[in-house]
Motif scaffolding. Structure first.
Motif, PDB file in Angstrom:
ATOM      1  N   MET A   1       0.847  -1.207   0.000  1.00 53.70           N
ATOM      2  CA  MET A   1       0.000   0.000   0.000  1.00 53.70           C
ATOM      3  C   MET A   1       0.872   1.242   0.000  1.00 53.70           C
ATOM      4  O   MET A   1       1.259   1.739   1.044  1.00 53.70           O
ATOM      5  N   PHE A   2       1.204   1.723  -1.194  1.00 49.62           N
ATOM      6  CA  PHE A   2       2.093   2.871  -1.199  1.00 49.62           C
ATOM      7  C   PHE A   2       1.332   4.196  -1.258  1.00 49.62           C
ATOM      8  O   PHE A   2       0.122   4.228  -1.403  1.00 49.62           O
ATOM      9  N   VAL A   3       2.082   5.230  -1.102  1.00 51.16           N
ATOM     10  CA  VAL A   3       1.526   6.585  -1.183  1.00 51.16           C
ATOM     11  C   VAL A   3       1.971   7.165  -2.520  1.00 51.16           C
ATOM     12  O   VAL A   3       3.140   7.090  -2.873  1.00 51.16           O
ATOM     13  N   ASP A  13      -3.359   7.991  -0.718  1.00 50.79           N
ATOM     14  CA  ASP A  13      -3.213   6.554  -0.533  1.00 50.79           C
ATOM     15  C   ASP A  13      -3.403   5.810  -1.860  1.00 50.79           C
ATOM     16  O   ASP A  13      -4.207   6.207  -2.698  1.00 50.79           O
ATOM     17  N   GLN A  14      -2.674   4.730  -1.983  1.00 47.97           N
ATOM     18  CA  GLN A  14      -2.748   3.928  -3.216  1.00 47.97           C
ATOM     19  C   GLN A  14      -4.178   3.491  -3.543  1.00 47.97           C
ATOM     20  O   GLN A  14      -4.533   3.350  -4.715  1.00 47.97           O
ATOM     21  N   ASN A  58      -4.074   6.230 -12.808  1.00 46.19           N
ATOM     22  CA  ASN A  58      -5.245   7.088 -12.849  1.00 46.19           C
ATOM     23  C   ASN A  58      -5.704   7.365 -11.416  1.00 46.19           C
ATOM     24  O   ASN A  58      -5.849   6.440 -10.621  1.00 46.19           O
ATOM     25  N   ARG A  64      -9.499  12.044 -11.120  1.00 44.64           N
ATOM     26  CA  ARG A  64      -9.763  11.270 -12.336  1.00 44.64           C
ATOM     27  C   ARG A  64      -8.754  11.526 -13.444  1.00 44.64           C
ATOM     28  O   ARG A  64      -8.974  11.158 -14.595  1.00 44.64           O
ATOM     29  N   ASP A  76       8.622  -1.413  -4.992  1.00 40.07           N
ATOM     30  CA  ASP A  76       7.578  -0.387  -5.001  1.00 40.07           C
ATOM     31  C   ASP A  76       8.097   1.026  -4.741  1.00 40.07           C
ATOM     32  O   ASP A  76       7.330   1.918  -4.409  1.00 40.07           O
ATOM     33  N   LYS A  77       9.379   1.232  -4.882  1.00 35.73           N
ATOM     34  CA  LYS A  77       9.883   2.602  -4.727  1.00 35.73           C
ATOM     35  C   LYS A  77       9.450   3.417  -5.947  1.00 35.73           C
ATOM     36  O   LYS A  77       9.614   2.994  -7.089  1.00 35.73           O
ATOM     37  N   ILE A  78       8.874   4.576  -5.669  1.00 39.66           N
ATOM     38  CA  ILE A  78       8.422   5.444  -6.759  1.00 39.66           C
ATOM     39  C   ILE A  78       9.510   6.480  -7.034  1.00 39.66           C
ATOM     40  O   ILE A  78       9.871   7.274  -6.165  1.00 39.66           O
TER      41      ILE A  78
ATOM     42  N   HIS B 252       2.987  -3.406   5.821  1.00 46.98           N
ATOM     43  CA  HIS B 252       3.059  -3.285   4.366  1.00 46.98           C
ATOM     44  C   HIS B 252       4.068  -2.210   3.965  1.00 46.98           C
ATOM     45  O   HIS B 252       4.613  -1.501   4.811  1.00 46.98           O
ATOM     46  N   SER B 253       4.238  -2.080   2.666  1.00 43.48           N
ATOM     47  CA  SER B 253       5.220  -1.116   2.177  1.00 43.48           C
ATOM     48  C   SER B 253       4.783   0.307   2.492  1.00 43.48           C
ATOM     49  O   SER B 253       3.618   0.561   2.793  1.00 43.48           O
ATOM     50  N   TYR B 254       5.701   1.224   2.391  1.00 39.66           N
ATOM     51  CA  TYR B 254       5.456   2.633   2.701  1.00 39.66           C
ATOM     52  C   TYR B 254       4.933   2.816   4.127  1.00 39.66           C
ATOM     53  O   TYR B 254       4.092   3.677   4.391  1.00 39.66           O
ATOM     54  N   TYR B 256       2.850   1.310   5.944  1.00 40.73           N
ATOM     55  CA  TYR B 256       1.415   1.173   6.178  1.00 40.73           C
ATOM     56  C   TYR B 256       1.217  -0.101   6.984  1.00 40.73           C
ATOM     57  O   TYR B 256       1.592  -1.187   6.547  1.00 40.73           O
ATOM     58  N   ARG B 284      -0.501   4.847   9.141  1.00 40.38           N
ATOM     59  CA  ARG B 284       0.546   5.287   8.207  1.00 40.38           C
ATOM     60  C   ARG B 284       1.557   6.030   9.066  1.00 40.38           C
ATOM     61  O   ARG B 284       1.242   7.076   9.631  1.00 40.38           O
ATOM     62  N   GLU B 743     -12.492   8.544 -20.747  1.00 33.23           N
ATOM     63  CA  GLU B 743     -11.575   9.534 -20.158  1.00 33.23           C
ATOM     64  C   GLU B 743     -10.130   9.186 -20.512  1.00 33.23           C
ATOM     65  O   GLU B 743      -9.321  10.061 -20.809  1.00 33.23           O
ATOM     66  N   GLN B 747      -7.733  11.750 -22.379  1.00 31.64           N
ATOM     67  CA  GLN B 747      -6.586  12.354 -21.696  1.00 31.64           C
ATOM     68  C   GLN B 747      -5.246  11.896 -22.249  1.00 31.64           C
ATOM     69  O   GLN B 747      -4.269  12.632 -22.184  1.00 31.64           O
TER      70      GLN B 747
END
Ligand SMILES: [Zn+2]
Lengths: 91, 1000
Positions: A1-3, A13-14, A58, A64, A76-78, B252-254, B256, B284, B743, B747
């Motif tokens: 669950m990443f940010v 939140d993901q 998205n 949206r 999962d590193k962004i 979990h990652s980040y 969480y 978090r 959409e 986009q």
């Protein structure tokens, strides 16, 4: 669950986002002139990298908006987030 | 006081008696007891039977690692809970607990016969035995396995308890309230960081809180006294939230994390007062400090599973925390120093104790302490057997050979009523690995310790492999300071004095004189796997730890192998002759301890399980006896039975009325997308398969939308409301996905188009009136409107006013009948509907539901996307070539229609099917074959829609059949369980092929 840092909304939140797969696959402008193989390449072939991957995301439960993200799928590193149409960063 | 309650402690209030029952018998304990400590204080060790061999098993630990003492709580009530660990259940007045996995009773267990035939139940027994013959599977093997499988009993009634979820953010989350967690939390909170400290027990302090040995001194106080003061300091801090009875479930990652807080499980039933039972915290955290501690290891020797064999530190906790002695004649069997603390504690309370140590010597302070007290120590010795069926009575020990691989000398028998075992300590690295952290193997004491790489979490204390008090305190202080970027830790000048272990020795599987195949050296106590099983698996060729684990089921019980995984690895490494560090570990998956389903779903139960969408006309449907069906989240009227009609009877009546006079359908749930912008026409032209550039204002057109792979995705009618303004309708279930897909294209692929999309599904309500009398009803509703075919032709739209309310009327048809759809703002939906019903009364206007709608459109051969299509149907497969523009250069999916695969002539194609017996109705989903005798039977298609048509007075069906387009008139078969139905391929338009009714 990443940010994820949505380029329009900021950190969220993901669970608010959905992933749209590999980025920078441009829909061919003249599909009818492509061979079956060339069309299949566009339609089906995805890299699914273990490691740094350029992806479309998205903000489905937010603004949206679609945007691009560079994510290391192994941890999962962004690495980067950028708007549609912007140049991909060099990672 | 019972004879086992020998000590007064500050943690158990011996003035407050609590009564409870175990297996129906009443006992007493005190406030502060767990179910396990209360049972032990009553001299009860035998609490369950093992899973496979039904061997008697006793309480073995004092925490979440407990493999044996798992109970059914409040059996035969709606509050019942299986597999609850007696070591974690806080005692309350009226608690009812019972043992599991025993029939007919704990003391006389029929399954115990398995113990006698154990030689015949080796590893992989189930895989090997229940293979053959195949016919035995359903009637014999499966019921047999189901009967003996599982431990507790699942509740049979809905759970009446309330569960909760809470989101929380913090700067620092500390997992574990032992000494290292307390130090960490204090440093963080004192430095103005918002800190949360969670601890799974009901009080803070971990194992140091009952460490009263004089060899463990902090700042000149016994470590338990020192920690007590620290805790009271901690409780005063403003920035700190302390959550006891809260266990971490997942990391979990980040950063969480999920943690489960037990709020009312420890309260008597009459004091719960409807309170929330458990709360799942979704945290978090900016930084996470894991201080999860370590779990004591058992030792693996023959018959090491008897009731009365308990982990040594647990024996100390029962004694010094709960005041309960687990035995009056104790033997301690150890490979390390920590068990000597237990020995000293027992001795100081005047309880007989002897020590068996596999090491040759140890010269640490604590060992000297025991020696000075005159406690008998058998050095260089191992236990080779134990005796006593329902409770340990004696043990046999022998000397170890020089290298420890064998035993020598004579057997020596010693009487006892409790055997404390200690095989050293295993750091709880679960949290670290769950978060993605890696592990290193530390050879000297054979432990996996975290490799620190993350910037966002650290491990401190014994979960990081620091086992000695001095290391724990000093390393925690230093690491936390560095991690949080703090100069002053607050514990910088602390003085710690502690006994230090000098000699280390570990033997994963202790040697014996008897051959291995005749010993029962248990590794996984709950799943009954032994060292022998692991060796067998290796002999049979299993190499990966993950495979051995599954084959022998080691580590797969409800305790997830907290006590067994390391020994399994060690024995595999020894047997295979490889380094243990090279094997890796099995994956530690969340949750750390089992979670209740209630905690996972929280409030999302009953009517909160999912969103329910109702149209504004819903109440009318309810009042008129509609039966509803779920379409996505929508509740749609399914049919409206009159006088106890069943579904079939109601649908026959509704369908007939719609074609003979007038029917009315609530079509409000159809997806509606408002499309505006100067490029709206161009956009639709690219999205749909047919041409859209020349649709006149005020006209409607049916459109089919494909995926880029050429498969039908959605359909619906779109109306041009103005020059740059359209209203698109989609299927009910597809609305959200269609919007999202459109959409996406706007986009990402076509950002140059000036188009704006807005979902207006909920904004409008729609009454759809069809049938030969529909025009007359519309005239009554709108007396000033000209409904002639010239003024208001099929596939057009007009604005109108009814009761001063603006509405849009579309003359479109999904039934093949003359038909109008009236749209108003949702808030006027019900009054519009009632007006329609009133106006239609003289024509016996009949409300119909989705079932009749499906039947009517099937008569006309109109497809339903998602029923007659399944994501593998092109418009060509559906014989809808007419809607695919040949002239357009491009539209979504066009190129795919010319792929070699989509052009195959033997693709499944839409056809009609008529049964030879017109009263025989096919089952939707039934398979279709062309040759009954050919083996194997070749399935050439399946039925997608099937009804009895009252208007045609025969059964009709739509189906997809390989090469079906060219099969008109051909005889096929639909084989069912007890008959073959003869069918003939037909045109799929069964009624009014000439489209006369639409202008009737
Ligand atoms: Zn956003």
């Amino acid at each position: 669950m990443f940010v994820i840092n949505c380029p329009y909304c900021g950190e969220r939140d993901q669970s608010e986002f959905s992933c749209g797969g590999e980025a920078h696959i441009v829909r061919p402008k003249q599909p009818t002139e492509l061979s079956d193989d060339e069309w299949a390449e566009y339609l089906f072939m995805r890299k699914n990298i273990k490691g740094v991957q350029f992806e479309r995301w998205n903000h489905a439960h937010g603004c949206r908006k679609w945007f691009n993200m560079v994510r290391d799928t192994s941890n999962d590193k962004i690495h980067a987030v950028y708007k549609m149409g912007e140049k991909p960063p060099v990672i | 006081m019972t004879k086992y309650r020998i000590n007064k402690t500050r943690f158990v209030d011996q003035t407050k008696t609590v009564s409870f029952t175990f297996d129906g018998k009443k006992y007493h304990g005190f406030e502060g007891d767990t179910l396990a400590s209360a049972l032990l204080s009553n001299g009860i060790h035998l609490v369950g039977r093992s899973f496979k061999y039904h061997r008697p098993r006793g309480i073995m630990s004092c925490g979440s690692e407990e493999p044996n003492a798992i109970c059914q709580i409040n059996d035969n009530t709606d509050l019942t809970e299986p597999n609850a660990r007696a070591t974690e259940i806080e005692l309350y007045e009226g608690l009812k607990a019972s043992s599991q996995n025993c029939w007919p009773s704990l003391n006389f267990d029929i399954g115990g016969i398995n113990n006698l035939i154990a030689t015949f139940i080796p590893a992989g027994f189930y895989y090997k035995t229940f293979m053959w013959p195949k016919s035995f599977w359903k009637k014999i093997y499966e019921p047999l396995i189901r009967l003996s499988a599982g431990l507790g009993k699942s509740p049979t009634q809905p759970d009446p308890d309330i569960y909760d979820h809470k989101h929380e953010h913090c700067d620092v989350l500390v997992i574990g309230g032992g000494i290292s967690g307390i130090i960490s939390a204090k440093i963080a909170a004192k430095n103005n960081l918002k800190t949360i400290l969670i601890e799974d027990k009901n009080i803070l302090g971990g194992s140091t809180i009952y460490q009263n040995n004089k060899n463990f001194i902090i700042d000149n106080q016994k470590s338990n006294e020192w920690l007590m003061n620290e805790i009271s300091e901690l409780e005063k801090l403003d920035n700190l939230i302390i959550k006891t009875r809260t266990s971490l479930a997942a990391f979990h990652s980040y950063n969480y994390l999920l943690a489960k807080e037990n709020i009312s499980d420890h309260l008597p039933l009459d004091k719960k007062n409807g309170s929330i039972r458990q709360r799942l915290w979704k945290i978090r955290a900016d930084k996470v400090i894991v201080a999860a501690g370590a779990i004591e290891r058992p030792l693996i020797f023959n018959n090491n599973d008897r009731p009365g064999i308990i982990l040594a530190n647990s024996v100390k906790k029962y004694l010094d925390f709960y005041g309960v002695s687990t035995g009056l004649n104790n033997i301690i069997f150890t490979n390390n120093d920590s068990a000597y603390e237990t020995a000293v504690s027992l001795f100081e309370k005047g309880i007989s104790v002897k020590i068996v140590d596999i090491r040759k010597k140890s010269s640490s302070n604590i060992v000297k302490n025991a020696d000075d007290l005159g406690i008998k120590i058998y050095w260089n010795s191992t236990v080779v057997n134990t005796f006593g069926y329902k409770k340990i009575k004696s043990i046999e020990i022998m000397n170890l050979s020089e290298d420890g691989s064998n035993v020598t000398g004579n057997k020596h028998k010693i009487q006892c009523d409790c055997l404390s075992i200690s095989g050293g300590w295993t750091p709880m690295v679960h949290m670290h690995t769950q978060s993605g952290g890696k592990l290193d193997f530390r050879e000297i004491d054979q432990v996996f310790v975290p490799t620190e790489k993350s910037e966002n979490h650290i491990n401190v204390g014994s979960c990081n492999g620091d086992f000695e008090l001095e290391e724990i305190v000093k390393n925690t202080n230093n690491k936390v300071k560095k991690f949080l970027n703090i100069n002053e830790g607050g514990f910088d000048k602390i003085s710690v004095f502690c006994s230090k272990e000098s000699e280390k020795k570990n033997i994963w599987l202790l040697p014996n004189t008897i051959s291995e195949s005749k010993t029962k050296s248990f590794i996984d106590f709950q799943n009954d796997s032994t060292a022998k099983d692991i060796k067998l698996a290796l002999r049979e060729g299993f190499k990966s730890i993950e495979h051995v684990k599954r084959y022998t089921t080691t580590g797969m019980a409800t305790d997830q192998g907290k006590l067994s995984n390391m020994h399994a690895l060690g024995i595999i490494a020894d047997t295979a002759g490889v380094k243990m560090g090279s094997l890796g570990t099995t994956t530690f998956r969340p949750p750390f301890t089992p979670l209740t389903f209630g905690a996972i779903v929280g409030r999302s139960v009953g009517k909160f399980f999912d969103i329910v969408r109702k149209t504004s006309i819903h109440e009318w449907h309810v009042q008129n006896n509609a039966k509803f069906e779920n379409v996505g989240q929508w509740k749609r009227p399914w049919y409206y039975p009159i006088n106890n009609e069943n579904l079939h009877e109601a649908v026959q009546r509704e369908s007939k009325a719609a074609r003979d006079s007038a029917g009315i359908l609530d079509a409000s749930t159809l997806g509606k997308i408002d499309i505006q912008g100067s490029d709206a026409s161009e956009f639709l032209n690219r999205v749909y398969t047919n041409a859209w550039l020349k649709l006149g204002i005020g006209k409607c057109r049916y459109g089919l939308m494909l995926n880029e792979d050429g498969m039908v995705y959605d359909d619906g009618v779109t109306t041009r409301l103005g020059e740059n303004h359209y209203l698109m309708t989609t299927t009910t279930g597809g609305a959200a996905n269609v919007l999202s897909k459109l959409e996406d294209y706007l986009q990402t692929e076509w950002p140059e188009l000036d188009v704006y999309l807005t979902s207006v599904t909920d904004h409008y309500s729609t009454a759809s009136i069809c049938g030969p009398n529909s025009k007359k009803i519309l005239k009554k509703l709108f007396p000033n409107k000209d409904f002639s075919d010239e003024a208001f032709p099929h596939m057009s739209y007009q604005d109108a006013i009814i009761d001063k309310i603006e509405c849009r009327i579309m003359r479109i048809s999904f039934t093949g009948e003359l038909s109008y759809e009236i749209n108003v703002e949702s808030k006027y939906g019900k009054s519009l509907w009632e007006n329609c019903i009133a106006a239609g009364e003289e024509y016996k206007i009949t409300p119909y539901g989705t079932e009749t709608m499906h039947l009517l459109r099937a008569e006309k051969g109109f497809i339903i996307v998602g029923q007659d299509t399944d994501g593998t149907m092109t418009p060509i497969d559906l014989q809808m070539d007419w809607i695919v523009s040949k002239k357009k250069y491009d539209f979504i999916g066009k190129r795919s229609l010319y792929r070699s695969d989509t052009m195959r002539e033997d693709r499944k194609q839409l056809v009609g099917l008529l049964t030879d017996d017109p009263n025989e109705i096919l089952e939707e989903g039934a398979q279709i074959v062309s040759e009954l005798d050919k083996k194997p039977v070749e399935m050439i298609g399946h039925v997608t829609s099937s009804y009895f048509s009252p208007n045609l007075n025969k059964s009709i069906a739509l189906a997809v059949v390989k090469g079906g387009k060219k099969m008109n008139g051909q005889k096929l078969f639909v084989p069912m369980e007890n008959k073959n139905i003869n069918v003939t391929v037909s045109d799929f338009i069964f009624l009014d092929k000439e489209n006369k009714r639409i202008n009737a």
